[in-house]
Motif scaffolding. Structure first.
Motif, mmCIF file in Angstrom:
data_model
loop_
_atom_site.group_PDB
_atom_site.id
_atom_site.type_symbol
_atom_site.label_atom_id
_atom_site.label_comp_id
_atom_site.label_asym_id
_atom_site.label_seq_id
_atom_site.Cartn_x
_atom_site.Cartn_y
_atom_site.Cartn_z
ATOM 1 N N GLN A 184 0.813 -1.211 0.000
ATOM 2 C CA GLN A 184 0.000 0.000 0.000
ATOM 3 C C GLN A 184 0.847 1.262 0.000
ATOM 4 N N ARG A 185 1.972 1.252 0.691
ATOM 5 C CA ARG A 185 2.821 2.443 0.764
ATOM 6 C C ARG A 185 3.879 2.467 -0.333
ATOM 7 N N SER A 186 4.553 1.348 -0.533
ATOM 8 C CA SER A 186 5.658 1.324 -1.506
ATOM 9 C C SER A 186 5.186 1.075 -2.926
ATOM 10 N N GLY A 187 4.034 0.422 -3.106
ATOM 11 C CA GLY A 187 3.583 0.069 -4.433
ATOM 12 C C GLY A 187 4.355 -1.081 -5.056
ATOM 13 N N ARG A 188 5.173 -1.767 -4.267
ATOM 14 C CA ARG A 188 6.009 -2.854 -4.794
ATOM 15 C C ARG A 188 5.159 -4.107 -4.990
ATOM 16 N N VAL A 189 5.396 -4.784 -6.135
ATOM 17 C CA VAL A 189 4.667 -6.004 -6.464
ATOM 18 C C VAL A 189 5.441 -7.197 -5.932
ATOM 19 N N ILE A 190 4.783 -8.033 -5.133
ATOM 20 C CA ILE A 190 5.420 -9.202 -4.534
ATOM 21 C C ILE A 190 4.605 -10.434 -4.922
ATOM 22 N N ARG A 191 5.266 -11.439 -5.499
ATOM 23 C CA ARG A 191 4.594 -12.674 -5.878
ATOM 24 C C ARG A 191 4.704 -13.682 -4.733
ATOM 25 N N PRO A 192 3.624 -14.301 -4.352
ATOM 26 C CA PRO A 192 3.694 -15.345 -3.317
ATOM 27 C C PRO A 192 4.574 -16.499 -3.778
ATOM 28 N N LEU A 193 5.216 -17.172 -2.820
ATOM 29 C CA LEU A 193 6.135 -18.247 -3.163
ATOM 30 C C LEU A 193 5.435 -19.400 -3.866
ATOM 31 N N GLY A 194 4.214 -19.672 -3.489
ATOM 32 C CA GLY A 194 3.512 -20.814 -4.062
ATOM 33 C C GLY A 194 3.066 -20.612 -5.495
ATOM 34 N N SER A 195 2.999 -19.359 -5.965
ATOM 35 C CA SER A 195 2.481 -19.114 -7.308
ATOM 36 C C SER A 195 3.570 -18.928 -8.346
ATOM 37 N N GLY A 196 4.843 -19.016 -7.940
ATOM 38 C CA GLY A 196 5.945 -18.811 -8.879
ATOM 39 C C GLY A 196 6.158 -20.013 -9.778
ATOM 40 N N PRO A 197 6.765 -19.822 -10.939
ATOM 41 C CA PRO A 197 7.073 -20.948 -11.831
ATOM 42 C C PRO A 197 8.247 -21.752 -11.308
ATOM 43 N N SER A 198 8.638 -22.762 -12.040
ATOM 44 C CA SER A 198 9.769 -23.590 -11.637
ATOM 45 C C SER A 198 11.052 -22.772 -11.646
ATOM 46 N N PRO A 199 12.047 -23.138 -10.838
ATOM 47 C CA PRO A 199 13.300 -22.353 -10.796
ATOM 48 C C PRO A 199 13.985 -22.225 -12.139
ATOM 49 N N GLN A 200 13.865 -23.254 -13.037
ATOM 50 C CA GLN A 200 14.531 -23.193 -14.316
ATOM 51 C C GLN A 200 13.930 -22.125 -15.223
ATOM 52 N N ALA A 201 12.621 -21.880 -15.120
ATOM 53 C CA ALA A 201 11.940 -20.928 -16.006
ATOM 54 C C ALA A 201 11.587 -19.635 -15.298
ATOM 55 N N ARG A 202 12.120 -19.445 -14.088
ATOM 56 C CA ARG A 202 11.702 -18.293 -13.292
ATOM 57 C C ARG A 202 12.405 -17.025 -13.765
ATOM 58 N N LEU A 203 11.660 -15.928 -13.868
ATOM 59 C CA LEU A 203 12.189 -14.603 -14.145
ATOM 60 C C LEU A 203 12.032 -13.781 -12.878
ATOM 61 N N TRP A 204 13.108 -13.153 -12.446
ATOM 62 C CA TRP A 204 13.138 -12.543 -11.129
ATOM 63 C C TRP A 204 12.633 -11.113 -11.125
ATOM 64 N N GLY A 205 12.219 -10.589 -12.258
ATOM 65 C CA GLY A 205 11.647 -9.249 -12.277
ATOM 66 C C GLY A 205 10.190 -9.271 -11.859
ATOM 67 N N ALA A 206 9.654 -8.089 -11.562
ATOM 68 C CA ALA A 206 8.249 -7.982 -11.200
ATOM 69 C C ALA A 206 7.379 -8.339 -12.396
ATOM 70 N N PRO A 207 6.184 -8.926 -12.200
ATOM 71 C CA PRO A 207 5.331 -9.317 -13.323
ATOM 72 C C PRO A 207 4.991 -8.154 -14.245
ATOM 73 N N SER A 208 4.753 -6.979 -13.684
ATOM 74 C CA SER A 208 4.402 -5.838 -14.524
ATOM 75 C C SER A 208 5.561 -5.441 -15.428
ATOM 76 N N GLN A 209 6.800 -5.543 -14.925
ATOM 77 C CA GLN A 209 7.962 -5.218 -15.735
ATOM 78 C C GLN A 209 8.141 -6.235 -16.851
#
Length: 225
Positions: free
Chosen positions: A58-83
């Motif tokens: 609410q204050r920072s506006g930073r997008v955080i993805r829950p750990l359970g909803s992320g893709p596999s480590p091999q296909a993971r992109l570490w940027g925010a989804p909006s970026q």
């Protein structure tokens, strides 16, 4: 040697312009591949569902993805989804957007811009390296082409970026011989020396630049087309 390089390049660019209607020529002509965007494009449908579960501070506006909803480590992109979505949409725009149609006047102006290096080399061969005619002829051709194309309302972002790049490149005429040898060199070196002597920290950049500038200018003069 430069003529052998510029003749086929000019021919190919004119073919793209006149035959394939490619619009204004960009630099570089081939769009760099964004591998992260390409990799992320494979899981667009999954990411759209995952973006709904992201938490936005609410204050920072930073997008955080829950750990359970992320893709596999091999296909993971570490940027925010909006970026990631923004990078992919920008890449798709460049790849799939059609160039702005050019009229007869704009096509002639772009043809002049494409053929300008050959005209400059021809003038160099006829008039010599110390003559003002190659500098003047090339400058008139580039300014004329820029004046016509600058009035065109380009529809794509990459075309507008190319026009901004050409605007900046007009300043390079101050660093091209013989104008540089007769007018610019003394003033540029005086300004760099003044900054290096009176502004703290600038000397770390200005003094090496003063030493390298004559060498860079000589190399650039032979490769500026």
């Amino acid at each position: 040697m430069f003529v052998l390089i510029f003749i086929p390049r000019t021919i190919f660019r004119l073919v793209l312009l006149l035959w394939y209607k490619s619009g204004i020529q960009t630099s570089p002509p081939i769009i760099p591949l964004d591998r992260s965007a390409e990799l992320g494009g494979e899981d667009d449908s999954n990411e759209e569902q995952q973006d709904d579960t992201c938490f936005v501070g609410q204050r920072s506006g930073r997008v955080i993805r829950p750990l359970g909803s992320g893709p596999s480590p091999q296909a993971r992109l570490w940027g925010a989804p909006s970026q990631q979505k923004k990078r992919r949409s920008s890449l798709k725009e460049k790849l799939h957007s059609k160039p702005t149609p050019l009229g007869l006047q704009e096509t002639i102006a772009e043809s002049v811009y494409i053929g300008r290096p050959l005209v400059h080399l021809l003038c160099l061969g006829l008039c010599g390296k110390q003559s003002w005619k190659p500098w003047l002829v090339s400058g008139v051709l580039e300014l004329s082409s820029f004046a016509v194309l600058n009035d065109t309302k380009f529809q794509n972002r990459w075309e507008r970026a190319e026009m901004r790049r050409r605007t900046f490149l007009l300043l390079y005429y101050l660093l091209r011989s013989p104008f540089y040898d007769k007018y610019s060199e003394e003033k540029i070196l005086f300004l760099l020396r003044l900054l290096a002597d009176h502004v703290p920290g600038i000397g770390l950049i200005a003094r090496p630049l003063m030493d390298y500038l004559p060498t860079w200018q000589r190399i650039y003069f032979y490769n500026w087309g």
